[in-house]
Design a protein around this motif. Structure first.
Motif, PDB file in Angstrom:
ATOM      1  N   MET A  52      13.774  -0.605   7.520  1.00 31.70           N
ATOM      2  CA  MET A  52      14.388  -1.838   7.035  1.00 31.70           C
ATOM      3  C   MET A  52      14.352  -2.856   8.164  1.00 31.70           C
ATOM      4  O   MET A  52      14.767  -2.567   9.283  1.00 31.70           O
ATOM      5  CB  MET A  52      15.838  -1.584   6.615  1.00 31.70           C
ATOM      6  N   VAL A  53      13.792  -4.035   7.879  1.00 27.98           N
ATOM      7  CA  VAL A  53      13.833  -5.133   8.840  1.00 27.98           C
ATOM      8  C   VAL A  53      14.722  -6.220   8.270  1.00 27.98           C
ATOM      9  O   VAL A  53      14.612  -6.587   7.108  1.00 27.98           O
ATOM     10  CB  VAL A  53      12.421  -5.673   9.204  1.00 27.98           C
ATOM     11  N   GLU A  54      15.642  -6.700   9.104  1.00 29.94           N
ATOM     12  CA  GLU A  54      16.614  -7.700   8.676  1.00 29.94           C
ATOM     13  C   GLU A  54      16.507  -8.921   9.568  1.00 29.94           C
ATOM     14  O   GLU A  54      16.567  -8.808  10.800  1.00 29.94           O
ATOM     15  CB  GLU A  54      18.025  -7.120   8.752  1.00 29.94           C
ATOM     16  N   ASP A  55      16.346 -10.089   8.950  1.00 28.19           N
ATOM     17  CA  ASP A  55      16.244 -11.331   9.694  1.00 28.19           C
ATOM     18  C   ASP A  55      17.575 -11.625  10.388  1.00 28.19           C
ATOM     19  O   ASP A  55      18.634 -11.580   9.757  1.00 28.19           O
ATOM     20  CB  ASP A  55      15.884 -12.481   8.752  1.00 28.19           C
ATOM     21  N   LEU A  56      17.532 -11.894  11.677  1.00 23.29           N
ATOM     22  CA  LEU A  56      18.745 -12.140  12.447  1.00 23.29           C
ATOM     23  C   LEU A  56      19.413 -13.463  12.097  1.00 23.29           C
ATOM     24  O   LEU A  56      20.603 -13.632  12.339  1.00 23.29           O
ATOM     25  CB  LEU A  56      18.441 -12.078  13.947  1.00 23.29           C
ATOM     26  N   GLN A  57      18.671 -14.404  11.521  1.00 25.05           N
ATOM     27  CA  GLN A  57      19.240 -15.700  11.156  1.00 25.05           C
ATOM     28  C   GLN A  57      19.745 -15.736   9.713  1.00 25.05           C
ATOM     29  O   GLN A  57      20.837 -16.210   9.452  1.00 25.05           O
ATOM     30  CB  GLN A  57      18.191 -16.810  11.345  1.00 25.05           C
ATOM     31  N   THR A  58      18.932 -15.231   8.783  1.00 22.33           N
ATOM     32  CA  THR A  58      19.251 -15.381   7.354  1.00 22.33           C
ATOM     33  C   THR A  58      19.810 -14.127   6.703  1.00 22.33           C
ATOM     34  O   THR A  58      20.390 -14.202   5.628  1.00 22.33           O
ATOM     35  CB  THR A  58      17.995 -15.783   6.558  1.00 22.33           C
ATOM     36  N   TYR A  63      11.925  -3.791   3.087  1.00 23.54           N
ATOM     37  CA  TYR A  63      12.008  -2.342   3.212  1.00 23.54           C
ATOM     38  C   TYR A  63      10.654  -1.689   3.013  1.00 23.54           C
ATOM     39  O   TYR A  63       9.835  -2.172   2.246  1.00 23.54           O
ATOM     40  CB  TYR A  63      12.929  -1.758   2.133  1.00 23.54           C
ATOM     41  N   GLY A  64      10.471  -0.543   3.656  1.00 24.82           N
ATOM     42  CA  GLY A  64       9.301   0.291   3.419  1.00 24.82           C
ATOM     43  C   GLY A  64       9.703   1.752   3.499  1.00 24.82           C
ATOM     44  O   GLY A  64      10.754   2.081   4.049  1.00 24.82           O
ATOM     45  N   LEU A  65       8.877   2.623   2.954  1.00 27.32           N
ATOM     46  CA  LEU A  65       9.116   4.065   2.990  1.00 27.32           C
ATOM     47  C   LEU A  65       7.872   4.733   3.558  1.00 27.32           C
ATOM     48  O   LEU A  65       6.766   4.526   3.052  1.00 27.32           O
ATOM     49  CB  LEU A  65       9.412   4.598   1.588  1.00 27.32           C
ATOM     50  N   SER A  66       8.056   5.542   4.594  1.00 29.50           N
ATOM     51  CA  SER A  66       6.904   6.178   5.232  1.00 29.50           C
ATOM     52  C   SER A  66       6.412   7.376   4.433  1.00 29.50           C
ATOM     53  O   SER A  66       7.180   8.078   3.790  1.00 29.50           O
ATOM     54  CB  SER A  66       7.242   6.606   6.663  1.00 29.50           C
ATOM     55  N   ASP A  67       5.097   7.593   4.492  1.00 27.39           N
ATOM     56  CA  ASP A  67       4.496   8.757   3.838  1.00 27.39           C
ATOM     57  C   ASP A  67       4.410   9.911   4.850  1.00 27.39           C
ATOM     58  O   ASP A  67       4.991   9.833   5.938  1.00 27.39           O
ATOM     59  CB  ASP A  67       3.130   8.407   3.238  1.00 27.39           C
ATOM     60  N   ASP A  68       3.697  10.960   4.502  1.00 24.38           N
ATOM     61  CA  ASP A  68       3.598  12.140   5.373  1.00 24.38           C
ATOM     62  C   ASP A  68       2.960  11.844   6.726  1.00 24.38           C
ATOM     63  O   ASP A  68       3.186  12.574   7.693  1.00 24.38           O
ATOM     64  CB  ASP A  68       2.817  13.260   4.680  1.00 24.38           C
ATOM     65  N   ASP A  69       2.165  10.772   6.809  1.00 24.88           N
ATOM     66  CA  ASP A  69       1.526  10.387   8.071  1.00 24.88           C
ATOM     67  C   ASP A  69       2.353   9.364   8.849  1.00 24.88           C
ATOM     68  O   ASP A  69       1.892   8.834   9.858  1.00 24.88           O
ATOM     69  CB  ASP A  69       0.133   9.818   7.801  1.00 24.88           C
ATOM     70  N   ARG A  73       4.555   0.367   4.307  1.00 22.48           N
ATOM     71  CA  ARG A  73       4.236  -1.036   4.036  1.00 22.48           C
ATOM     72  C   ARG A  73       5.531  -1.682   3.567  1.00 22.48           C
ATOM     73  O   ARG A  73       6.222  -1.134   2.705  1.00 22.48           O
ATOM     74  CB  ARG A  73       3.157  -1.143   2.965  1.00 22.48           C
ATOM     75  N   LEU A  74       5.870  -2.827   4.131  1.00 21.95           N
ATOM     76  CA  LEU A  74       7.159  -3.450   3.851  1.00 21.95           C
ATOM     77  C   LEU A  74       7.143  -4.268   2.560  1.00 21.95           C
ATOM     78  O   LEU A  74       6.246  -5.079   2.335  1.00 21.95           O
ATOM     79  CB  LEU A  74       7.584  -4.325   5.029  1.00 21.95           C
ATOM     80  N   HIS A  75       8.159  -4.048   1.732  1.00 20.05           N
ATOM     81  CA  HIS A  75       8.372  -4.760   0.476  1.00 20.05           C
ATOM     82  C   HIS A  75       9.408  -5.849   0.701  1.00 20.05           C
ATOM     83  O   HIS A  75      10.473  -5.578   1.266  1.00 20.05           O
ATOM     84  CB  HIS A  75       8.972  -3.839  -0.599  1.00 20.05           C
ATOM     85  N   PHE A  76       9.133  -7.056   0.196  1.00 20.10           N
ATOM     86  CA  PHE A  76      10.155  -8.101   0.206  1.00 20.10           C
ATOM     87  C   PHE A  76      11.150  -7.855  -0.916  1.00 20.10           C
ATOM     88  O   PHE A  76      12.351  -7.993  -0.755  1.00 20.10           O
ATOM     89  CB  PHE A  76       9.519  -9.492   0.071  1.00 20.10           C
ATOM     90  N   SER A  78      11.013  -6.002  -5.350  1.00 20.72           N
ATOM     91  CA  SER A  78      10.291  -5.060  -6.210  1.00 20.72           C
ATOM     92  C   SER A  78       8.951  -5.603  -6.687  1.00 20.72           C
ATOM     93  O   SER A  78       8.149  -4.860  -7.240  1.00 20.72           O
ATOM     94  CB  SER A  78      11.158  -4.674  -7.407  1.00 20.72           C
ATOM     95  N   VAL A  79       8.682  -6.886  -6.457  1.00 16.92           N
ATOM     96  CA  VAL A  79       7.448  -7.516  -6.921  1.00 16.92           C
ATOM     97  C   VAL A  79       6.469  -7.758  -5.779  1.00 16.92           C
ATOM     98  O   VAL A  79       5.273  -7.493  -5.905  1.00 16.92           O
ATOM     99  CB  VAL A  79       7.756  -8.861  -7.632  1.00 16.92           C
ATOM    100  N   GLU A  80       6.963  -8.254  -4.666  1.00 19.44           N
ATOM    101  CA  GLU A  80       6.101  -8.711  -3.573  1.00 19.44           C
ATOM    102  C   GLU A  80       6.249  -7.864  -2.309  1.00 19.44           C
ATOM    103  O   GLU A  80       7.346  -7.452  -1.954  1.00 19.44           O
ATOM    104  CB  GLU A  80       6.440 -10.155  -3.187  1.00 19.44           C
ATOM    105  N   TYR A  81       5.123  -7.660  -1.651  1.00 21.38           N
ATOM    106  CA  TYR A  81       5.123  -7.076  -0.312  1.00 21.38           C
ATOM    107  C   TYR A  81       5.283  -8.206   0.683  1.00 21.38           C
ATOM    108  O   TYR A  81       4.864  -9.326   0.439  1.00 21.38           O
ATOM    109  CB  TYR A  81       3.792  -6.370  -0.021  1.00 21.38           C
ATOM    110  N   GLY A  82       5.884  -7.915   1.827  1.00 24.68           N
ATOM    111  CA  GLY A  82       5.915  -8.893   2.895  1.00 24.68           C
ATOM    112  C   GLY A  82       7.256  -9.034   3.570  1.00 24.68           C
ATOM    113  O   GLY A  82       8.264  -8.472   3.152  1.00 24.68           O
ATOM    114  N   VAL A  83       7.215  -9.827   4.649  1.00 26.79           N
ATOM    115  CA  VAL A  83       8.372 -10.098   5.480  1.00 26.79           C
ATOM    116  C   VAL A  83       8.374 -11.583   5.796  1.00 26.79           C
ATOM    117  O   VAL A  83       7.327 -12.160   6.090  1.00 26.79           O
ATOM    118  CB  VAL A  83       8.289  -9.300   6.809  1.00 26.79           C
ATOM    119  N   VAL A  84       9.542 -12.203   5.745  1.00 26.24           N
ATOM    120  CA  VAL A  84       9.676 -13.594   6.163  1.00 26.24           C
ATOM    121  C   VAL A  84       9.557 -13.621   7.684  1.00 26.24           C
ATOM    122  O   VAL A  84      10.170 -12.800   8.372  1.00 26.24           O
ATOM    123  CB  VAL A  84      11.037 -14.171   5.707  1.00 26.24           C
TER     124      VAL A  84
END
Length: 163
Positions: A52-58, A63-69, A73-76, A78-84
């Motif tokens: 989980m990455v949380e913006d320190l300002q806003t 969130y992302g979930l790691s696989d066995d390796d 990949r971070l989700h903004f 349920s629709v879009e991937y990405g991080v502000v």
């Protein structure tokens, strides 16, 4: 007969217009950065870890979930991937539950505790040391050029940034 045809045409038009997909979110103003990465603990991939990455300002979170390796990949949302873009606090946990990521139940919130301490809801046997879950000191800065984050965490909690 032409009135009936007219009425059927109007009815078809109303049904067609009324059955649209509805309004959709406009993500373009957020300038989301598609970010993926790897989570390791003492050099070994960690599976089923919530990152989980949380913006320190806003306070906006991705969130992302790691696989066995250890790949995530971070989700903004349920629709879009990405991080502000911006400076982020990173929390990593193998017991945190995030609806739509690793749970259908409510959860995933970070609870506030005494003196501003934070920790994931789940308090069972997490593989990740407390230093990365409770009041995490892990920090990253996400910009347009950021596409990959690698966290090689240490059991002693000494890691404070991505590689």
């Amino acid at each position: 007969m032409s009135f009936r045809l007219f009425l059927m045409t109007c009815l078809a038009a109303v049904v067609t217009i009324g059955c649209g997909t509805g309004p959709s979110a406009d993500y373009s103003s957020l300038e989301l950065v598609d970010v993926e990465g790897i989570v390791k603990l003492d050099g070994k991939p960690v599976s089923s870890a919530v990152v989980m990455v949380e913006d320190l300002q806003t306070g906006l979170q991705s969130y992302g979930l790691s696989d066995d390796d250890g790949y995530f990949r971070l989700h903004f949302d349920s629709v879009e991937y990405g991080v502000v873009p911006g400076e982020k606090r990173v929390v990593i946990s193998t017991t945190m539950k995030v609806p739509g990521i690793n749970s259908d139940e409510d959860g995933g919130e970070i609870e506030e505790h005494e003196e501003g301490e934070t920790r994931p809801n789940a308090q069972t046997d997490d593989l990740i040391p407390d230093a990365y879950r409770t009041d995490s000191r892990l920090r990253v800065t996400v910009s347009e050029s950021t596409s990959r984050l690698e966290f090689d965490l240490s059991s002693d909690g000494s890691t404070t940034s991505a590689i």
